[in-house]
Design a protein around this motif. Sequence first.
Motif, PDB file in Angstrom:
ATOM      1  N   UNK A 127       0.836  -1.198   0.000  1.00 54.30           N
ATOM      2  CA  UNK A 127       0.000   0.000   0.000  1.00 54.30           C
ATOM      3  C   UNK A 127       0.873   1.250   0.000  1.00 54.30           C
ATOM      4  N   UNK A 128       0.270   2.358  -0.354  1.00 53.90           N
ATOM      5  CA  UNK A 128       1.023   3.611  -0.360  1.00 53.90           C
ATOM      6  C   UNK A 128       1.499   4.013   1.042  1.00 53.90           C
ATOM      7  N   UNK A 171       4.015   2.438 -10.455  1.00 52.45           N
ATOM      8  CA  UNK A 171       3.006   1.748  -9.651  1.00 52.45           C
ATOM      9  C   UNK A 171       1.760   1.409 -10.457  1.00 52.45           C
ATOM     10  N   UNK A 172       1.211   0.250 -10.196  1.00 51.78           N
ATOM     11  CA  UNK A 172      -0.051  -0.168 -10.783  1.00 51.78           C
ATOM     12  C   UNK A 172      -1.035  -0.405  -9.641  1.00 51.78           C
ATOM     13  N   UNK A 173      -2.158   0.302  -9.713  1.00 54.18           N
ATOM     14  CA  UNK A 173      -3.151   0.195  -8.639  1.00 54.18           C
ATOM     15  C   UNK A 173      -3.954  -1.084  -8.811  1.00 54.18           C
ATOM     16  N   UNK A 174      -4.155  -1.789  -7.733  1.00 52.85           N
ATOM     17  CA  UNK A 174      -4.948  -3.022  -7.775  1.00 52.85           C
ATOM     18  C   UNK A 174      -6.335  -2.742  -7.210  1.00 52.85           C
ATOM     19  N   UNK A 175      -7.304  -3.571  -7.564  1.00 55.60           N
ATOM     20  CA  UNK A 175      -8.659  -3.316  -7.091  1.00 55.60           C
ATOM     21  C   UNK A 175      -8.864  -3.660  -5.613  1.00 55.60           C
ATOM     22  N   UNK A 176      -7.962  -4.428  -5.031  1.00 55.36           N
ATOM     23  CA  UNK A 176      -8.159  -4.859  -3.641  1.00 55.36           C
ATOM     24  C   UNK A 176      -7.616  -3.834  -2.651  1.00 55.36           C
ATOM     25  N   UNK A 177      -8.098  -3.988  -1.445  1.00 51.89           N
ATOM     26  CA  UNK A 177      -7.614  -3.138  -0.363  1.00 51.89           C
ATOM     27  C   UNK A 177      -7.025  -3.984   0.766  1.00 51.89           C
ATOM     28  N   UNK A 203       0.953  -2.704  -7.108  1.00 53.60           N
ATOM     29  CA  UNK A 203       2.098  -3.555  -7.431  1.00 53.60           C
ATOM     30  C   UNK A 203       3.054  -2.766  -8.306  1.00 53.60           C
ATOM     31  N   UNK A 204       4.246  -3.298  -8.413  1.00 57.28           N
ATOM     32  CA  UNK A 204       5.288  -2.633  -9.177  1.00 57.28           C
ATOM     33  C   UNK A 204       5.134  -2.973 -10.656  1.00 57.28           C
ATOM     34  N   UNK A 205       5.284  -1.975 -11.512  1.00 53.67           N
ATOM     35  CA  UNK A 205       5.346  -2.238 -12.945  1.00 53.67           C
ATOM     36  C   UNK A 205       6.753  -2.719 -13.270  1.00 53.67           C
ATOM     37  N   UNK A 244       4.874  12.449  -6.277  1.00 51.88           N
ATOM     38  CA  UNK A 244       6.192  12.127  -6.792  1.00 51.88           C
ATOM     39  C   UNK A 244       6.275  10.666  -7.241  1.00 51.88           C
ATOM     40  N   UNK A 245       5.803   9.805  -6.397  1.00 50.31           N
ATOM     41  CA  UNK A 245       5.831   8.379  -6.711  1.00 50.31           C
ATOM     42  C   UNK A 245       4.988   8.096  -7.957  1.00 50.31           C
ATOM     43  N   UNK A 246       3.813   8.700  -7.998  1.00 50.64           N
ATOM     44  CA  UNK A 246       2.933   8.454  -9.141  1.00 50.64           C
ATOM     45  C   UNK A 246       3.602   8.900 -10.438  1.00 50.64           C
TER      46      UNK A 246
END
Lengths: 236, 236
Positions: free
Chosen positions: B160-161, B191-197, B210-212, B184-186
């Motif tokens: 998570x962030x 980074x690839x955002x996942x649908x889960x929390x 997750x990491x690209x 900055x990170x974005x």
Amino acid sequence: MTKYTKQSRFLIAVDCIIFGFDGEHIKILLIKRALEPEKDKWSLMGGFVKPEESLDGAANRVLSQLTGLEGVYLEQIQAYGDPLRDPIERTLSITYFALIDINKYKTQLSDQFHAEWFLLKDAPKLIFDHDKMVENAKERIRYKAALHPILFELLPKKFTLPQLQNLYEDVYNTNIDNRNFIRKISATGLLIKLPEKDKTGSKKGAFYFKLDKKKYQANFQAFLSFIPKPDKLITS
Amino acid sequence: MTKYTKQSRFLIAVDCIIFGFDGEHIKILLIKRALEPEKDKWSLMGGFVKPEESLDGAANRVLSQLTGLEGVYLEQIQAYGDPLRDPIERTLSITYFALIDINKYKTQLSDQFHAEWFLLKDAPKLIFDHDKMVENAKERIRYKAALHPILFELLPKKFTLPQLQNLYEDVYNTNIDNRNFIRKISATGLLIKLPEKDKTGSKKGAFYFKLDKKKYQANFQAFLSFIPKPDKLITS
DNA sequence: TCAAAAGTGTTCGAATTACACCCATGG
DNA sequence: CCATGGGTGTAATTCGAACACTTTTGA
């Protein structure tokens, strides 16, 4: 207490990547190797570590043997340990880079080693893995100099701004706008302007500067930002 | 050809500074030393280099012995060669730092070494010069992570962030504004955002990322600038 | 007098900082 | 319903990049 029996022991060498600067370009000091194998080929200055000697001590000794200089800026880079890197017998090498004021180098002392300065850009092929060592040294210096004012170690006591700029340009293989460069350098407060001029480079002459030693010591660990932007960096 | 006679040979060890991250803080993996001298004291994981083994090979072997892990991020730091650093017999040590996903560490495998994770901030005193090695490793990671995205090596596949931010804050011992950090990170596109929390940390839950991997590989050598400004850096 | 290098300021856009509120949810 | 941590936007400033002309003087 007992010794660590059953473990292997290895030869340890230190090899120095010695950089200088002639006011225009970075140079590297190489020697003609005196012993077999690869006798008479170009090589880094190096030597075996002695039983009572620290690594830093060995590097300083080796450097001093070649140049006659003491108190030179010397920094360990890394260890090379490929089992086959020396064909005679397995030898680890610990590399150091040295930054010296090229004017202080006494040619006489080095005669026994057949040492010679080469422009870094067109240095000859070296023995063993020494070419890789030099590559890594260049990379390390770029890193270090991006954050710390180490490049002053390459300059004589008195130097001009054009010289300083040439130095940075050569290290990063890039062109720097001279107005921006001078502004940035001036902002560090590291330079003291002298009343004399160097007339050898131009008719107008360029003012000499010297380093503010106190500020240099004090700011050495501070993070600077002399690093050129990625698209300007030529990574060859 | 003849051997290099008359030169001394030395024991060579590799020592690994193994870092992990628990989502909150950086940890270091230490072992209870099994052999004399300093038996049962806390120590870095290390081992002697074998005759046919490269240094990187030895470091990987040592790391794998302790953790069971292969393909870990491992980078040489430097060689330590003080003649008296090991009281039994002169031994050079080459240090490596390892960044591992703490979740992948299998406790069972390490039982024989009596290994334990410590918060980096309150690790125990270590044998020989290992404390200095750890200090230098911390410094090296700060350098490297200021320019390259190596800290992702410490995170699990999904993170998570807030975890990522904790990581940077802990490494640089500073507080980072979360809006600025995320921007900055974005901007790196790594980074690839996942649908889960992840709901363990809060009621609202934080999205996993997750990491690209492709961009990570491609951008690894690019100079980034995650480095905090000097006045924010606590250099202890 | 002119060629050749030294030295100097300003404008613009990008990046960094500082800063505060709403959101979602489990208990 | 409220406490907790997650997530978001904007304005001000700083920093870096681009850019061109004048000065000096030896030949």
